[in-house]
Design a protein around this motif. Structure first.
Motif, PDB file in Angstrom:
ATOM      1  N   GLN A  19      42.164  46.838  32.561  1.00  0.00           N
ATOM      2  CA  GLN A  19      43.081  47.575  33.428  1.00  0.00           C
ATOM      3  C   GLN A  19      42.691  49.047  33.559  1.00  0.00           C
ATOM      4  N   VAL A  22      39.832  48.940  36.176  1.00  0.00           N
ATOM      5  CA  VAL A  22      40.400  48.700  37.500  1.00  0.00           C
ATOM      6  C   VAL A  22      41.052  49.978  38.035  1.00  0.00           C
ATOM      7  N   TYR A  23      41.760  50.697  37.168  1.00  0.00           N
ATOM      8  CA  TYR A  23      42.401  51.945  37.597  1.00  0.00           C
ATOM      9  C   TYR A  23      41.364  52.965  38.057  1.00  0.00           C
ATOM     10  N   LEU A  25      38.350  52.366  39.231  1.00  0.00           N
ATOM     11  CA  LEU A  25      37.793  51.894  40.497  1.00  0.00           C
ATOM     12  C   LEU A  25      38.753  52.139  41.657  1.00  0.00           C
ATOM     13  N   MET A  26      40.039  51.936  41.410  1.00  0.00           N
ATOM     14  CA  MET A  26      41.035  52.187  42.444  1.00  0.00           C
ATOM     15  C   MET A  26      41.104  53.669  42.794  1.00  0.00           C
ATOM     16  N   ALA A  29      38.315  54.444  44.947  1.00  0.00           N
ATOM     17  CA  ALA A  29      38.426  53.779  46.252  1.00  0.00           C
ATOM     18  C   ALA A  29      39.472  54.408  47.169  1.00  0.00           C
ATOM     19  N   SER A  32      45.293  54.941  43.328  1.00  0.00           N
ATOM     20  CA  SER A  32      46.035  53.761  42.877  1.00  0.00           C
ATOM     21  C   SER A  32      47.450  53.689  43.423  1.00  0.00           C
ATOM     22  N   VAL A  37      44.778  50.242  49.087  1.00  0.00           N
ATOM     23  CA  VAL A  37      43.945  50.089  47.885  1.00  0.00           C
ATOM     24  C   VAL A  37      44.582  49.088  46.934  1.00  0.00           C
ATOM     25  N   ARG A  40      43.975  45.668  48.268  1.00  0.00           N
ATOM     26  CA  ARG A  40      42.549  45.346  48.146  1.00  0.00           C
ATOM     27  C   ARG A  40      42.186  44.926  46.727  1.00  0.00           C
ATOM     28  N   PHE A  41      42.823  45.550  45.727  1.00  0.00           N
ATOM     29  CA  PHE A  41      42.474  45.265  44.333  1.00  0.00           C
ATOM     30  C   PHE A  41      43.328  44.171  43.710  1.00  0.00           C
ATOM     31  N   THR A  59      46.096  38.530  39.394  1.00  0.00           N
ATOM     32  CA  THR A  59      45.432  39.840  39.439  1.00  0.00           C
ATOM     33  C   THR A  59      46.362  41.045  39.319  1.00  0.00           C
ATOM     34  N   VAL A  63      46.485  45.613  37.715  1.00  0.00           N
ATOM     35  CA  VAL A  63      46.585  46.681  38.716  1.00  0.00           C
ATOM     36  C   VAL A  63      47.809  47.548  38.422  1.00  0.00           C
TER      37      VAL A  63
END
Length: 219
Positions: A19, A22-23, A25-26, A29, A32, A37, A40-41, A59, A63
């Motif tokens: 997590q 993922v954070y 990457l968000m 992108a 968050s 976004v 998308r995630f 998922t 997120v």
């Protein structure tokens, strides 16, 4: 005796690490808290699930919406995760956590079909539910019984807060808690003792029936 965080609690460590990644990457992108976004995630969106994106039932547990959301859930997962992983074992803890997330997100998709939701709290509430199961099943263990009562009070306080604060996914929390409670009976806790076969069978049947009904309702 020295203990190793990785050796004793690898599932908890990996879940938190995922997590966090993922954070990051968000954030790269676009942020968050940006709806596009989040979707998308893998955030939960009932319409997307109904369109066949069933993976969104799992998922969302990785997120998070903003850093504060991530921080609170990561700290909570760290502490309750270590308890559950050491009491149930590694793979049982993973089954309870991910299974609770799916049940919680299913109930959320049915109860709140509009909007977007995400966060590890569905799985975390499932871990709380699993601990309550331990307190109910192994009543002769005073330490377990006392801790389960404390966790139950914490859950009640959280649910009360959910009712008063807008924007919190109450359905996801309730679904995760119930899912974790029932899944704990299903997987058992051999490190502590045997679970009554009648209670285990009943919990399993209730879990299966509930999940099937929710799948039908959501689809």
């Amino acid at each position: 005796m020295k203990t190793s965080l990785w050796k004793d609690n690898p599932v908890t460590v990996v879940l938190i690490a995922i997590q966090l990644v993922v954070y990051l990457l968000m954030t790269l992108a676009g942020g968050s808290t940006t709806p596009a976004v989040l979707i998308r995630f893998g955030a939960l969106q009932a319409a997307a699930v109904q369109a066949g994106e069933w993976w969104r039932l799992l998922t969302p547990v990785f997120v998070h919406i903003g850093f504060a959301h991530l921080l609170i859930n990561s700290i909570t997962l760290y502490f309750i995760g270590m308890y559950i992983e050491q009491l149930f074992g590694h793979w049982r803890m993973l089954v309870i956590y991910l299974g609770s997330a799916i049940v919680g997100n299913l109930l959320s998709a049915y109860w709140l079909p509009a909007g977007i939701s995400a966060g590890a709290s569905t799985g975390i509430f499932g871990l709380f539910g699993a601990f309550i199961m331990l307190g109910a099943t192994f009543r002769e263990n005073q330490a377990l019984r006392m801790l389960s009562r404390q966790f139950l009070i914490l859950v009640v306080l959280n649910i009360a807060t959910d009712l008063m604060v807008p924007g919190i996914d109450l359905a996801g929390h309730l679904g995760g808690f119930i899912g974790g409670f029932l899944l704990a009976y299903l997987v058992g806790a051999p490190r502590l003792g045997r679970v009554n076969i009648v209670e285990r069978t009943f919990a399993t049947l209730v879990l299966i029936a509930g999940v099937v009904v929710l799948f039908i309702k959501v689809s």
